[in-house]
Enzyme design. Structure first.
Site, mmCIF file in Angstrom:
data_model
loop_
_atom_site.group_PDB
_atom_site.id
_atom_site.type_symbol
_atom_site.label_atom_id
_atom_site.label_comp_id
_atom_site.label_asym_id
_atom_site.label_seq_id
_atom_site.Cartn_x
_atom_site.Cartn_y
_atom_site.Cartn_z
ATOM 1 N N CYS A 1 26.821 -15.187 44.726
ATOM 2 C CA CYS A 1 25.934 -14.112 44.273
ATOM 3 C C CYS A 1 24.477 -14.573 44.317
ATOM 4 O O CYS A 1 24.120 -15.560 43.689
ATOM 5 C CB CYS A 1 26.309 -13.713 42.852
ATOM 6 N N LEU B 1 0.825 -1.208 0.000
ATOM 7 C CA LEU B 1 0.000 0.000 0.000
ATOM 8 C C LEU B 1 0.852 1.247 0.000
ATOM 9 O O LEU B 1 1.936 1.280 0.579
ATOM 10 C CB LEU B 1 -0.874 0.012 1.263
ATOM 11 N N LYS C 1 -4.525 -1.072 10.793
ATOM 12 C CA LYS C 1 -3.435 -1.757 10.092
ATOM 13 C C LYS C 1 -2.545 -2.437 11.128
ATOM 14 O O LYS C 1 -1.827 -1.789 11.875
ATOM 15 C CB LYS C 1 -2.615 -0.751 9.275
ATOM 16 N N GLU D 1 -4.092 -11.004 7.993
ATOM 17 C CA GLU D 1 -2.867 -10.810 8.743
ATOM 18 C C GLU D 1 -2.777 -11.800 9.897
ATOM 19 O O GLU D 1 -3.717 -11.938 10.681
ATOM 20 C CB GLU D 1 -2.874 -9.375 9.312
HETATM 21 S S1 IVH Z 1 -4.859 -4.629 2.303
HETATM 22 C C1 IVH Z 1 -4.147 -4.169 -1.873
HETATM 23 N N1 IVH Z 1 -5.639 -4.369 4.781
HETATM 24 O O1 IVH Z 1 -0.179 -3.937 5.158
HETATM 25 C C2 IVH Z 1 -4.394 -4.563 -0.495
HETATM 26 N N2 IVH Z 1 -3.333 -4.711 4.368
HETATM 27 O O2 IVH Z 1 1.318 -2.379 3.070
HETATM 28 C C3 IVH Z 1 -3.178 -4.860 0.251
HETATM 29 N N3 IVH Z 1 -1.964 -4.839 6.407
HETATM 30 O O3 IVH Z 1 1.141 -6.536 3.256
HETATM 31 C C4 IVH Z 1 -3.382 -5.266 1.617
HETATM 32 N N4 IVH Z 1 -3.615 -4.563 7.831
HETATM 33 O O4 IVH Z 1 0.574 -7.019 5.676
HETATM 34 C C5 IVH Z 1 -4.586 -4.555 3.966
HETATM 35 N N5 IVH Z 1 -6.483 -4.148 6.921
HETATM 36 C C6 IVH Z 1 -5.446 -4.342 6.106
HETATM 37 C C7 IVH Z 1 -4.129 -4.516 6.588
HETATM 38 C C8 IVH Z 1 -3.096 -4.687 5.687
HETATM 39 C C9 IVH Z 1 -2.297 -4.754 7.699
HETATM 40 C C10 IVH Z 1 -0.588 -5.023 5.918
HETATM 41 C C11 IVH Z 1 -0.423 -6.229 5.054
HETATM 42 C C12 IVH Z 1 0.125 -5.731 3.755
HETATM 43 C C13 IVH Z 1 0.630 -4.382 4.106
HETATM 44 C C14 IVH Z 1 0.502 -3.463 2.920
#
Ligand code: IVH
Length: 716
Positions: A461, A95, A130, A187
């Site tokens: 000790c 992202l 996230k 995740e």
């Molecule tokens: S969506 C196109 N949703 O963030 C969609 N990612 O930088 C890609 N991640 O590799 C993933 N929470 O490990 C998505 N609610 C969430 C997320 C999430 C954590 C992490 C995931 C991904 C990374 C992307």
């Protein structure tokens, strides 16, 4: 020639020691740069070269192998051999990031621009916390979980199906209706509480392993101590043995779709609903936002909740709700145009360092810890941070009274990032390491080339007592049956046993002990327990000298070295006297000690440190008032050609077993080792010998046939 350019086999022992120290430090720094800061400062080739050199030097100088040897550790990101590759049906993307409201506004605008939407159209988003864990791709065929894979490079990951099957949060079967083929993503993570417990347990196991290693005992693979929940989750998922994964507390939130044979929903929000209906956990904090302007308030709301959550989140992912629009927007490179991760600011805060506390580990390692004015870092009150070791303090030049920047970036365990020099009090002084152990007052030393300072008061000790006592009674030491860890702790807590000598003075306490649960209060069997224990203790009042020396738990004096010392000094009085004399550097006794084949100057120093501490001598003498070690056979005087020599056996012996031959060699005063180096005097070559015989030839070490060995052994 620069030392680094010297072939390992040409290094002197002193240079080898210094270089192992330098390599340990460089490799550790590179590991930190790579794994924790995500900023490698060496190329892979340079890094590999350092590791190879370290391994080569250790192979040639096994006695110099350090407690913090990098070869004990496995590099974090090494591709896990043993997992099959798995290609994702559609790529797993990453992202783009936003850090401020303007970034998010710009993102929303670009969505409108791309889709040619007028101002009157409403953009609904789903906001999802996230979590910093590991994304995985789950494949279901006809509603049955058939495969799970890591993200890998986004196109191909590792097949970790068996490991994922151990997760409670992962439905094995989906209730109908479902598409014939579907990929579901989400995740895998560890909660903060689970991480802290796991971290503590791994630290304990690591310390125990270190102790065994120091005593020269066999140890299993390295115990990794994870730096943060993400590392812990990653390490747990990449276990080759699914049973190990099964014991790790991993959780899973589903949040995205991959390939699907038929569409599941029209909006992302409905898709999440469907995931719930299939039995997945979907983060309950996820929310459908009525329009793009609601994002800022949601961001603030989650930022406020962050500290109270049981898992780490580092921002919020915003996904356009309408899936038809998502489809039209598509991707640029590896990121979707329809989603963005709005990150929280780094969890940093400044506070004042009040003092540096020293914690004494169970092995006597002194670890500095910063005690600060309590401060809120990203919602968590923090007042302690580890400073790792004294070099770290010197490197950051952290001083009492300094204003320091604290960080909890992803890590639950806070770190001091830097010092605000402008705020340093004029009177501040650089921190000086303690010269004495805060737990027992014995002097604390830092052996040359090592990073850790240690307490030398091993026998007395309080921080180390239980470990020392455990060692004292263990199988290769005094071998006292019936004194397990639990009993030792009980006796120690009751202040009945504070030092090894106290073990031999249990008799007056029998009535007290008899009152304890499981010690005679109830059944007859219990009361026999005390009698048996006392008998076991009595039977050990005359231990062989080598076991006695080993039992003292002096650093680097494992069973092998204890044997060398016992053979050399013969009886305990002589040994004690010579060790005391050897505390003077340059003395004849010190020279003698350092020149014993297999002991060497570094180990001589450890012995001298131990005897220089009067408390240890007192504890030893106290012990000698209770036990009388039996003299050992003297070596050297035997006249055997193997006395004092280093001997390696290789290949299959025809006339005796390898074990017996090794025992004979040791009886003749030889030190038997497993690998051939320049220090080896003889290699006895049996049938089908392999690389060791070759190595002996290369190094010009004398080889003996089995017949020659038998003939020479018969001489003495
Ligand atoms: S969506 C196109 N949703 O963030 C969609 N990612 O930088 C890609 N991640 O590799 C993933 N929470 O490990 C998505 N609610 C969430 C997320 C999430 C954590 C992490 C995931 C991904 C990374 C992307």
């Amino acid at each position: 020639m620069n030392r680094r350019d010297t072939p390992p086999e040409d290094l002197t022992e002193e240079d080898a020691g210094a270089e192992l120290a330098a390599l340990a430090e460089e490799i550790a720094a590179a590991d930190i740069a790579y794994h924790q800061n995500d900023a490698p400062d060496l190329t892979d080739a340079e890094y590999d070269a350092l590791r190879r050199r370290n391994t080569a030097i250790e192979a040639l100088f096994p006695s110099l192998k350090r407690a913090d040897s990098p070869s004990g550790a496995t590099p974090g990101a090494a591709p896990a051999a043993g997992f099959a590759k798995s290609r994702h049906g559609t790529p797993m993307l990453s992202l783009d990031n936003a850090f401020a409201p303007e970034d998010f506004a710009e993102f929303a605008k670009s969505v409108r621009r791309f889709l040619k939407l007028g101002e009157e159209e409403v953009l609904r988003f789903v906001g999802e916390p996230k979590i910093d864990g590991l994304s995985v791709n789950l494949t279901y065929e006809n509603g049955v979980f058939v495969r799970g894979a890591t993200r890998g490079d986004g196109t191909v990951g590792e097949d970790i199906t068996r490991n994922l099957e151990t997760l409670d949060d992962l439905p094995r079967r989906l209730p109908a209706p479902f598409p014939g083929h579907i990929e579901i993503r989400g995740e895998v993570f560890m909660t903060k509480a689970d991480f802290l417990a796991f971290h503590a347990e791994q630290t304990r196991l690591h310390e125990e392993r270190e102790q065994r290693r120091e005593r020269g005992e066999k140890v299993g693979p390295d115990i990794r101590i994870p730096a943060n929940p993400r590392n812990a989750a990653a390490g747990s998922l990449r276990q080759l043995d699914p049973e190990v994964t099964a014991r790790r507390p991993l959780k899973f939130f589903a949040y995205a779709q991959g390939a699907s044979s038929t569409p599941v929903a029209e909006t992302h929000w409905d898709y999440l609903e469907q995931l719930r209906a299939w039995g997945f956990q979907v983060n309950p904090l996820s929310r459908l936002l009525p329009d793009e302007h609601a994002a800022e308030a949601f961001q603030a709301e989650l930022a406020g909740q962050r500290a109270g959550l049981d898992y780490d989140i580092d921002g919020v992912v915003y996904k356009l709700d309408r899936l038809d629009w998502q489809k039209r927007l598509g991707f640029v490179g590896r990121t979707p145009r329809w989603a963005i991760a709005w990150k929280f600011p780094a969890e940093q805060a400044t506070t004042v360092l009040l003092r540096i506390e020293i914690q004494v580990g169970r092995t006597g390692a002194l670890t500095p810890r910063a005690v600060m004015q309590p401060v809120n870092v990203g919602g968590v009150m923090v007042q302690h941070a580890t400073l790792h070791n004294e070099d770290e303090i010197a490197r950051k030049d952290v001083r009492i009274g300094d204003t320091v920047v604290l960080q909890r970036a992803g890590d639950v365990i806070p770190q001091i990032v830097s010092v605000v020099l402008e705020k340093r009090p004029a009177t501040s002084e650089a921190w000086r390491p303690l010269t004495h152990c805060p737990a027992c007052g014995s002097h604390a030393v830092r052996p040359e080339g090592e990073v850790v300072r240690r307490c030398t008061g091993g026998l007395i000790c309080p921080a180390q007592t239980v470990e020392r006592l455990k060692h004292f009674v263990s199988r290769n030491a005094l071998d006292i049956e019936g004194l397990g860890e639990e009993n030792i702790i009980a006796l120690h807590n009751a202040e009945i046993v504070k030092s090894p000598a106290d073990i031999f003075r249990l008799a007056p306490h029998v009535e007290t002990i008899r009152q304890w649960e499981g010690w005679g209060k109830g059944s007859k069997k219990d009361s026999r327990k005390i009698a048996n224990l006392l008998a076991a203790i009595e039977s050990r009042r005359e231990p062989p000298l080598e076991r006695f020396i080993f039992a003292l738990g002096i650093r680097r004096i494992g069973a092998q070295n204890a044997k060398l010392l016992a053979r050399h000094y013969h009886d305990v009085a002589e040994w004690r006297a010579k060790m005391l004399a050897a505390t003077t550097i340059g003395s004849e006794a010190r020279e003698e000690l350092g020149s014993i084949q297999g002991i060497g100057p570094a180990i001589a120093t450890e012995l001298a440190e131990f005897f220089a501490e009067h408390r240890n001598r007192e504890a030893l003498d106290d012990l000698l008032s209770e036990v009388t070690p039996l003299p050992a056979e003297r070596i050297g005087g035997s006249g055997s050609p193997f006395a004092g020599k280093v001997v390696v056996f290789t290949g299959t012996l025809e006339q005796t077993s390898r074990d017996e031959a090794e025992a004979v060699a040791e009886r003749l005063g030889a030190k038997v080792t497993k690998s051939v180096s320049k220090k080896t005097d003889f290699v006895v070559v049996g049938a089908d010998a392999g690389s060791k015989a070759k190595k002996a030839a290369e190094l010009g070490v004398r080889t003996l046939t089995e017949a020659e060995w038998r003939q020479m052994a018969a001489q003495g």
